[in-house]
Scaffold this motif. Structure first.
Motif, short mmCIF file in Angstrom:
data_model
loop_
_atom_site.label_atom_id
_atom_site.label_comp_id
_atom_site.label_asym_id
_atom_site.label_seq_id
_atom_site.Cartn_x
_atom_site.Cartn_y
_atom_site.Cartn_z
N ALA A 188 -22.51 -10.32 5.22
CA ALA A 188 -23.32 -11.35 5.08
C ALA A 188 -24.33 -11.63 6.18
CB ALA A 188 -22.73 -12.54 4.68
N ASP A 189 -25.56 -12.17 6.42
CA ASP A 189 -26.19 -12.44 7.67
C ASP A 189 -25.57 -13.96 8.17
OD1 ASP A 189 -27.80 -10.18 7.72
OD2 ASP A 189 -29.53 -11.23 6.80
N ARG A 190 -25.30 -14.77 7.18
CA ARG A 190 -24.68 -16.07 7.39
C ARG A 190 -24.19 -16.67 6.31
NH1 ARG A 190 -27.26 -19.85 11.28
NH2 ARG A 190 -26.66 -21.97 10.52
N LEU A 191 -23.02 -17.18 6.87
CA LEU A 191 -22.28 -18.26 5.93
C LEU A 191 -22.18 -19.52 6.38
CD1 LEU A 191 -19.01 -17.36 3.78
CD2 LEU A 191 -19.17 -19.76 5.09
N ASP A 192 -22.74 -20.86 5.66
CA ASP A 192 -22.38 -22.07 6.01
C ASP A 192 -21.70 -22.69 5.22
OD1 ASP A 192 -24.50 -22.34 8.29
OD2 ASP A 192 -25.55 -21.60 6.70
N GLY A 193 -20.45 -23.12 5.51
CA GLY A 193 -19.44 -23.85 4.57
C GLY A 193 -19.05 -25.15 5.21
N THR A 194 -18.79 -25.95 4.22
CA THR A 194 -18.19 -27.23 4.30
C THR A 194 -16.81 -27.38 3.71
OG1 THR A 194 -18.82 -28.16 2.15
CG2 THR A 194 -20.47 -28.41 4.34
N GLY A 195 -15.85 -28.21 4.47
CA GLY A 195 -14.53 -28.57 3.86
C GLY A 195 -13.77 -27.00 3.92
N PHE A 196 -13.37 -26.60 4.94
CA PHE A 196 -12.90 -25.37 5.30
C PHE A 196 -11.40 -25.55 5.47
CE2 PHE A 196 -11.05 -22.68 8.83
CZ PHE A 196 -11.02 -21.35 8.03
N ALA A 197 -10.59 -24.46 5.05
CA ALA A 197 -9.26 -24.53 5.28
C ALA A 197 -8.71 -23.00 5.04
CB ALA A 197 -8.48 -25.20 4.26
N GLN A 198 -7.65 -22.71 5.68
CA GLN A 198 -6.99 -21.25 5.70
C GLN A 198 -5.51 -21.27 5.89
OE1 GLN A 198 -7.46 -18.66 9.19
NE2 GLN A 198 -8.82 -17.49 7.65
N TYR A 199 -4.92 -20.46 5.18
CA TYR A 199 -3.50 -20.47 5.10
C TYR A 199 -3.07 -18.88 4.61
CZ TYR A 199 -4.11 -21.12 -0.02
OH TYR A 199 -4.67 -21.17 -1.16
N GLY A 200 -1.81 -18.47 5.03
CA GLY A 200 -1.32 -17.20 4.64
C GLY A 200 -0.77 -17.18 3.30
N ALA A 201 -0.81 -15.81 2.68
CA ALA A 201 -0.46 -15.70 1.33
C ALA A 201 -0.10 -14.20 1.35
CB ALA A 201 -1.35 -16.25 0.38
N LEU A 202 0.23 -13.97 -0.05
CA LEU A 202 0.78 -12.46 -0.46
C LEU A 202 -0.31 -12.51 -1.81
CD1 LEU A 202 4.56 -11.87 0.44
CD2 LEU A 202 2.56 -11.11 1.36
N ASP A 203 -1.09 -11.50 -1.75
CA ASP A 203 -1.54 -11.18 -3.10
C ASP A 203 -0.77 -10.02 -3.73
OD1 ASP A 203 -3.60 -12.84 -2.73
OD2 ASP A 203 -5.28 -11.44 -2.48
N GLU A 204 -0.23 -10.21 -5.00
CA GLU A 204 0.48 -9.12 -5.75
C GLU A 204 -0.48 -8.43 -6.65
OE1 GLU A 204 3.72 -11.37 -7.46
OE2 GLU A 204 4.78 -11.01 -5.92
N GLY A 205 0.08 -7.14 -6.96
CA GLY A 205 -0.93 -6.39 -7.76
C GLY A 205 -0.32 -4.97 -7.98
N HIS A 206 -1.20 -4.03 -8.16
CA HIS A 206 -0.69 -2.54 -8.33
C HIS A 206 -1.74 -1.73 -7.67
CE1 HIS A 206 0.83 -4.70 -11.81
NE2 HIS A 206 1.93 -3.83 -11.88
N THR A 207 -1.06 -0.45 -7.30
CA THR A 207 -2.19 0.47 -6.75
C THR A 207 -2.88 1.16 -7.72
OG1 THR A 207 -0.56 2.19 -7.03
CG2 THR A 207 -0.30 1.09 -5.15
N LEU A 208 -3.86 2.20 -7.62
CA LEU A 208 -4.53 2.85 -8.73
C LEU A 208 -3.59 3.59 -9.59
CD1 LEU A 208 -7.80 3.69 -6.91
CD2 LEU A 208 -7.45 1.88 -8.51
#
Length: 211
Positions: free
Chosen positions: A52-72
């Motif tokens: 993206a050329d630009r992202l303008d965001g309000t109300g930002f937060a960030q934290y660590g997590a694990l995404d569970e899923g499957h391989t192909l």
């Protein structure tokens, strides 16, 4: 409620390099009621790239997590991610690409999606991005680093549901954020609303990505 991490992973040993991992992705078909929190889901065996050329965001937060899923191949797996959340976001000149390998008779097939390039940006509310890698020039306003994830109230809140994340783990938050020259790899995106102006989607053989 605190989520329990499966597969023997312990949160005391789980370290995610927390960078300002905020960028824009479009995930068609994941539109929930406006104002609702995003729900967790099993991720696919394919990450995707976004610019993206630009992202303008309000109300930002960030934290660590694990995404569970499957391989192909259908094997269970999990990916450590930095979940970047915005109450609102505007994204200029966005590109998303994903490559599916091993298609009989074709080899690799690439899907490319573009939007927000005609003077009207992509707009999202309650946006969550599960990021693996990011490059950008970032500016944050009134940032707090080191808050507990559950207390990062400047953002829209944690996803909840079956999300594999520690509410007492490291997080950061800011009143607003601006990112320029964004390049990222992500595993998932959810949003309360996602309006893609000037949407264009194409399929082609071979490996063709946004970057």
């Amino acid at each position: 409620m605190e989520s329990q991490v499966r597969g023997g992973t312990r949160w005391k040993r789980f370290a995610v390099v927390m960078v300002p991992s905020v960028a824009a992705t479009a995930c068609i078909g994941i539109a929930m009621a406006q104002g609702a929190l995003a729900a967790s889901f099993s991720v696919s065996g394919q990450s995707f790239k976004v610019t993206a050329d630009r992202l303008d965001g309000t109300g930002f937060a960030q934290y660590g997590a694990l995404d569970e899923g499957h391989t192909l191949k259908g094997e269970k797996t999990a990916h450590p991610v930095a979940v970047s959340a915005f109450r609102t976001a505007e994204i200029t000149n966005m590109c998303q690409s994903v490559v599916t390998p091993g298609i009989p008779g074709f080899g690799s097939v690439s899907l490319i999606l573009k939007a927000g390039g005609g003077g009207t940006p992509v707009r999202a509310e309650n946006l969550y991005i599960d990021v693996a890698n990011l490059e950008a020039d970032a500016t944050f306003h009134n940032i707090d680093i080191g808050v507990a994830a559950k207390d990062a109230g400047k953002g829209p809140g944690m996803k909840g549901g079956n999300e594999q994340a520690n509410p007492y783990g490291f997080a950061q938050q800011a009143d607003s954020a601006t990112l320029k020259k964004v390049k990222q790899t992500a595993w998932a995106t959810t949003a309360g609303t996602f309006k893609l102006s000037g949407l264009k989607m194409s399929l082609s053989t071979g490996v063709k990505e946004c970057y």
